[in-house]
Design a protein around this motif. Structure first.
Motif, short mmCIF file in Angstrom:
data_model
loop_
_atom_site.label_atom_id
_atom_site.label_comp_id
_atom_site.label_asym_id
_atom_site.label_seq_id
_atom_site.Cartn_x
_atom_site.Cartn_y
_atom_site.Cartn_z
N TYR A 104 -30.48 9.05 6.09
CA TYR A 104 -31.44 8.98 7.24
C TYR A 104 -33.09 9.78 6.90
O TYR A 104 -33.79 9.66 7.53
CB TYR A 104 -31.02 9.00 8.73
CG TYR A 104 -32.28 8.79 9.66
CD1 TYR A 104 -32.74 7.41 9.90
CD2 TYR A 104 -32.08 9.63 10.64
CE1 TYR A 104 -33.38 6.91 11.16
CE2 TYR A 104 -32.62 9.21 11.61
CZ TYR A 104 -33.52 8.43 11.60
OH TYR A 104 -34.27 7.84 13.06
N ALA B 65 -30.44 2.47 6.58
CA ALA B 65 -30.10 3.91 7.21
C ALA B 65 -31.08 3.16 8.41
O ALA B 65 -30.38 4.07 9.72
CB ALA B 65 -31.09 4.90 6.31
N PRO C 145 -32.00 4.99 14.57
CA PRO C 145 -30.39 4.62 12.86
C PRO C 145 -30.00 4.24 13.71
O PRO C 145 -29.72 3.48 14.77
CB PRO C 145 -30.18 5.80 13.48
CG PRO C 145 -30.94 7.20 14.15
CD PRO C 145 -32.19 6.24 14.50
N TRP D 230 -30.70 10.88 15.11
CA TRP D 230 -29.09 10.12 15.08
C TRP D 230 -27.87 10.11 15.86
O TRP D 230 -28.03 10.81 16.49
CB TRP D 230 -28.92 11.30 13.19
CG TRP D 230 -27.75 10.60 12.90
CD1 TRP D 230 -25.71 11.37 12.79
CD2 TRP D 230 -27.33 9.66 12.24
NE1 TRP D 230 -25.34 10.42 12.46
CE2 TRP D 230 -25.91 9.61 11.91
CE3 TRP D 230 -28.33 8.56 10.76
CZ2 TRP D 230 -25.38 8.75 10.52
CZ3 TRP D 230 -28.65 8.46 10.58
CH2 TRP D 230 -26.91 7.85 9.66
#
Length: 178
Positions: A152, A107, A141, A171
């Motif tokens: 994540y 992730a 990310p 993200w």
């Protein structure tokens, strides 16, 4: 641990994930106990035989090899991940091509690192995105991840409780490895 695993003549393998990047974070954070926060040691191997029986043989050999070290080792055949991933995480993924492909799917970029040792003592290091994020304690990310944002975020939340020096970046929808 690496020495004991190297003696097994396994299919291609890497020690990867938390036991590596979390140790780096602990060193960077100036911790005395470098094992704090580490839940387990992931061993990725790649065997074309994707049967559970073949994987189980390797798992048992690896666990026997590290017996007495006080570590929880989790060996898994990365050639099989696509078979169980949908049930575990809710979406289908293409089979990994090799170990580098598997390691590259974590992730966060700082997690995409692995170490392997051959029987002659040669150390191999894999680091998909380089070491900058890892050594600077940055959670970014991974553009190649197969993990959803929830994974994540959950991992980042846990890691930041353990290592408050981490910087979490927002993200960004991954471009995907497929």
């Amino acid at each position: 641990m690496l020495g004991r695993l190297a003696a097994l003549d396994l299919p291609p393998w890497f020690l990867t994930a938390g036991s590596l990047f979390q140790t780096v974070w602990s060193v960077a954070a100036g911790r005395e106990d470098l094992t704090a926060g580490i839940r387990d040691h992931d061993l990725f191997f790649f065997d074309e035989d994707t049967s559970w029986e073949a994987e189980d043989v390797v798992i048992k050999r690896c666990l026997a090899a590290v017996d007495g070290l006080g570590v929880e080792l989790e060996p898994r055949n990365q050639a099989r991940v696509h078979l169980w991933y949908p049930k575990e995480w809710g979406n289908e993924i293409a089979p990994y091509r090799d170990l580098a492909d598997a390691i590259s799917s974590f992730a966060a970029t700082s997690c995409c690192v692995g170490l392997s040792l051959d029987s002659g003592g040669k150390l191999t290091v894999h680091c998909t995105h380089g070491f900058r994020d890892l050594f600077n304690l940055v959670l970014r990310p991974n553009p190649l991840t197969v993990a959803p944002q929830a994974v994540y975020d959950a991992k980042a939340e846990r890691w930041m409780r353990e290592w408050p020096q981490l910087t979490k970046l927002p993200w960004v929808e991954p471009s995907g490895r497929r």
